[in-house]
Design an enzyme around this catalytic site. Structure first.
Site, mmCIF file in Angstrom:
data_model
loop_
_atom_site.group_PDB
_atom_site.id
_atom_site.type_symbol
_atom_site.label_atom_id
_atom_site.label_comp_id
_atom_site.label_asym_id
_atom_site.label_seq_id
_atom_site.Cartn_x
_atom_site.Cartn_y
_atom_site.Cartn_z
ATOM 1 N N LYS A 29 0.827 -1.205 0.000
ATOM 2 C CA LYS A 29 0.000 0.000 0.000
ATOM 3 C C LYS A 29 0.865 1.261 0.000
ATOM 4 O O LYS A 29 0.666 2.182 -0.798
ATOM 5 C CB LYS A 29 -0.914 -0.001 1.225
ATOM 6 C CG LYS A 29 -1.578 1.353 1.532
ATOM 7 C CD LYS A 29 -2.263 1.329 2.866
ATOM 8 C CE LYS A 29 -2.772 2.699 3.270
ATOM 9 N NZ LYS A 29 -1.688 3.658 3.571
ATOM 10 N N ASN A 30 1.831 1.330 0.920
ATOM 11 C CA ASN A 30 2.629 2.552 1.055
ATOM 12 C C ASN A 30 3.503 2.824 -0.164
ATOM 13 O O ASN A 30 3.822 3.981 -0.460
ATOM 14 C CB ASN A 30 3.484 2.484 2.316
ATOM 15 C CG ASN A 30 2.649 2.604 3.585
ATOM 16 O OD1 ASN A 30 1.569 3.180 3.572
ATOM 17 N ND2 ASN A 30 3.144 2.040 4.677
ATOM 18 N N CYS A 124 -6.034 8.405 8.301
ATOM 19 C CA CYS A 124 -6.241 7.989 9.686
ATOM 20 C C CYS A 124 -5.847 9.097 10.645
ATOM 21 O O CYS A 124 -4.829 9.777 10.461
ATOM 22 C CB CYS A 124 -5.408 6.743 9.997
ATOM 23 S SG CYS A 124 -5.892 5.288 9.036
ATOM 24 N N ARG A 129 0.339 15.411 11.699
ATOM 25 C CA ARG A 129 1.206 15.098 10.563
ATOM 26 C C ARG A 129 1.700 16.394 9.941
ATOM 27 O O ARG A 129 1.207 16.803 8.902
ATOM 28 C CB ARG A 129 0.449 14.296 9.511
ATOM 29 C CG ARG A 129 0.134 12.898 9.914
ATOM 30 C CD ARG A 129 -0.359 12.163 8.680
ATOM 31 N NE ARG A 129 -0.984 10.919 9.067
ATOM 32 C CZ ARG A 129 -2.256 10.807 9.390
ATOM 33 N NH1 ARG A 129 -3.029 11.853 9.377
ATOM 34 N NH2 ARG A 129 -2.752 9.642 9.736
ATOM 35 N N ASP A 312 3.518 1.116 12.084
ATOM 36 C CA ASP A 312 2.314 0.540 11.483
ATOM 37 C C ASP A 312 2.054 -0.896 11.940
ATOM 38 O O ASP A 312 0.996 -1.460 11.639
ATOM 39 C CB ASP A 312 2.407 0.577 9.949
ATOM 40 C CG ASP A 312 2.016 1.928 9.390
ATOM 41 O OD1 ASP A 312 1.579 2.799 10.164
ATOM 42 O OD2 ASP A 312 2.139 2.122 8.163
ATOM 43 N N ARG A 404 -9.054 0.122 3.429
ATOM 44 C CA ARG A 404 -8.051 1.037 2.866
ATOM 45 C C ARG A 404 -6.711 0.346 2.660
ATOM 46 O O ARG A 404 -5.938 0.745 1.787
ATOM 47 C CB ARG A 404 -7.841 2.238 3.795
ATOM 48 C CG ARG A 404 -8.867 3.343 3.687
ATOM 49 C CD ARG A 404 -8.412 4.561 4.483
ATOM 50 N NE ARG A 404 -7.056 4.912 4.116
ATOM 51 C CZ ARG A 404 -6.102 5.271 4.983
ATOM 52 N NH1 ARG A 404 -6.350 5.289 6.263
ATOM 53 N NH2 ARG A 404 -4.901 5.581 4.552
#
Length: 437
Positions: A29-30, A124, A129, A312, A404
């Site tokens: 995903k990242n 999220c 951030r 994560d 997601r």
């Protein structure tokens, strides 16, 4: 995704069943949410393979199409992108309100078109951030950056290579500056760069297309500006966090699982902790097998940037520690409010005390089924792990978060012997009403 459709789905999990068998890991995903916007820098057609079939990828494709980019799925994991006819560099806030990685559009658009107007990131909600390091990098390259009305506006007459020292090893800033610098005149040096695998993957993709990036995966990255990138075919790396989630799933259920299509090197920090807790972990070229320990023993965790223990995977390992003998300590150093999931985990019987950014986990908690709500992507994964180990039935709502980042999670868990299904439920009045973006 359909605007305004009420989301009532939830997972029903009947736990206390050991997971056994094989599971195939999807693309990262990242990495995907970095490589997809990086394709905006390319003059020609790119074909991206091994993309995960998840909400974040679909959302990015929708945004690119709204910009005039031609995107076509050749199959569910292969995307063809032609960014030769981008018609706007202004992105609507509604399109990106649920995406954390939206800020990569700034670096890509600034790099190619010397201008960008992109909403602040969503996604999220587990801590602040700041994008100050991103802005610092863009400004060092010669851009003028303004934040107003909830959006970042950046523009430059031209970008010039320079030396940039990041105050912290920010993954997002490293990738964003790297993309912005691809066409900058001269050489750009990013010092104190982050080292995560998806940074290397993005750099490898850009280099395949003709960029000149050296040092990705180390703390110093050098980018020599080029004039043009050409379209290529590229395969996304396996997902490090999905891999870790299934490794922990084997451990928490007393199972024996072979996790396939992985890069064992990326998993060394988790492998070491599972072995410390007593699990048997065998790693070969592209698979890892985890056999649970009986009993598990306590361990201490401190999240760090790669190659340290990933933030994560912190909610997932914390969940596992509730089943270990003894007291464990989990120190979260990356995000300031990542323990929001703990209240939901305690509903299942976990015994966890929070002391600032430290969780004190009392092991051998008896987990029992309950109704819980995912508060973010990895929190949702943690609740699923707890539910798999719990006695009785657990209902997890807010599935949007889990979807997601985890492709076909029900199918994969079911193949391993889990009793899990997706349901709209008979009594929908008891399920929180959420709306799709």
């Amino acid at each position: 995704m359909n605007k305004g459709r009420v989301i009532l789905e939830h997972f029903i999990i009947n736990g206390n069943k050991p997971l056994k068998g094989k599971v195939q890991i999807s693309g990262a995903k990242n990495a995907a949410v970095a490589v997809i916007p990086a394709a905006l820098l390319v003059d020609g057609v790119c074909i991206l393979e091994n993309l995960p079939c998840i909400e974040d990828v679909q959302s990015y494709v929708s945004v690119l199409r709204s910009m005039g980019v031609v995107c076509e799925f050749l199959d569910e994991s292969t995307l063809q992108i032609d960014a030769s006819k981008v018609c706007t560099t202004n992105i609507s806030p509604e399109q990106l309100k649920d995406m954390r990685a939206s800020y990569y559009l700034i670096g890509a658009l600034l790099g190619r078109y010397k201008k960008a107007n992109v909403p602040m990131p969503g996604g999220c909600n587990f801590g602040v951030r700041p994008i100050d390091q991103h802005i610092k990098g863009f400004e060092s390259l010669g851009a003028k950056v303004v934040i107003e009305h909830g959006a970042v506006t950046a523009h430059a007459d031209k970008l010039l290579g320079t030396q940039i020292f990041l105050d912290m090893a920010s993954v997002g800033a490293t990738i964003n500056i790297m993309m912005a610098a691809v066409f900058a005149e001269g050489i750009t040096t990013i010092e104190n760069a982050a080292k995560e695998p998806h940074i290397v993957d993005c750099a490898n993709f850009l280099n395949m297309c003709g960029a000149k990036i050296k040092g990705a995966g180390t703390d110093v990255i050098r980018i020599t500006g080029v004039e043009k990138l050409e379209g290529k075919r590229y395969s996304i790396i396996p997902d490090q966090i999905e891999t870790g989630t299934y490794m922990i799933a084997a451990a928490i259920t007393g199972g024996d699982v072979k996790v396939c299509n992985v890069i064992p090197k990326h998993m060394e920090s988790l492998t070491a902790k599972l072995q410390e807790m007593g699990c048997t972990v065998i790693a070969q070229e592209d698979w890892i097998k985890v056999k649970a320990a009986n009993p598990l023993t306590a361990a201490n965790i401190k999240t760090l940037y790669y190659p340290g223990f990933p933030t994560d995977l912190q909610p997932q390992i914390t969940t596992l520690l509730t089943q270990a003998e003894g007291v464990s300590y989990v120190n979260e150093t990356v995000f300031d409010t990542r323990f929001q999931y703990v209240d939901q985990l305690t509903r299942l019987g976990a015994k966890i005390t929070l002391e600032g950014r430290m969780a004190v986990v009392e092991g051998t908690s008896r987990l029992t089924g309950a109704d819980v709500v995912a508060t973010d992507l990895r929190a949702g994964a943690a609740l699923m792990l707890a539910a798999l180990a719990a006695e009785g039935t657990t209902k997890i709502s807010n599935l949007y978060y889990i979807d997601r980042g985890y492709e076909k999670i029900v199918e994969k868990l079911t193949a391993l012997g889990a009793d899990v299904r997706r349901s709209n439920g008979e009594d929908e009045s008891q399920i929180p009403m959420l709306y799709e973006a």
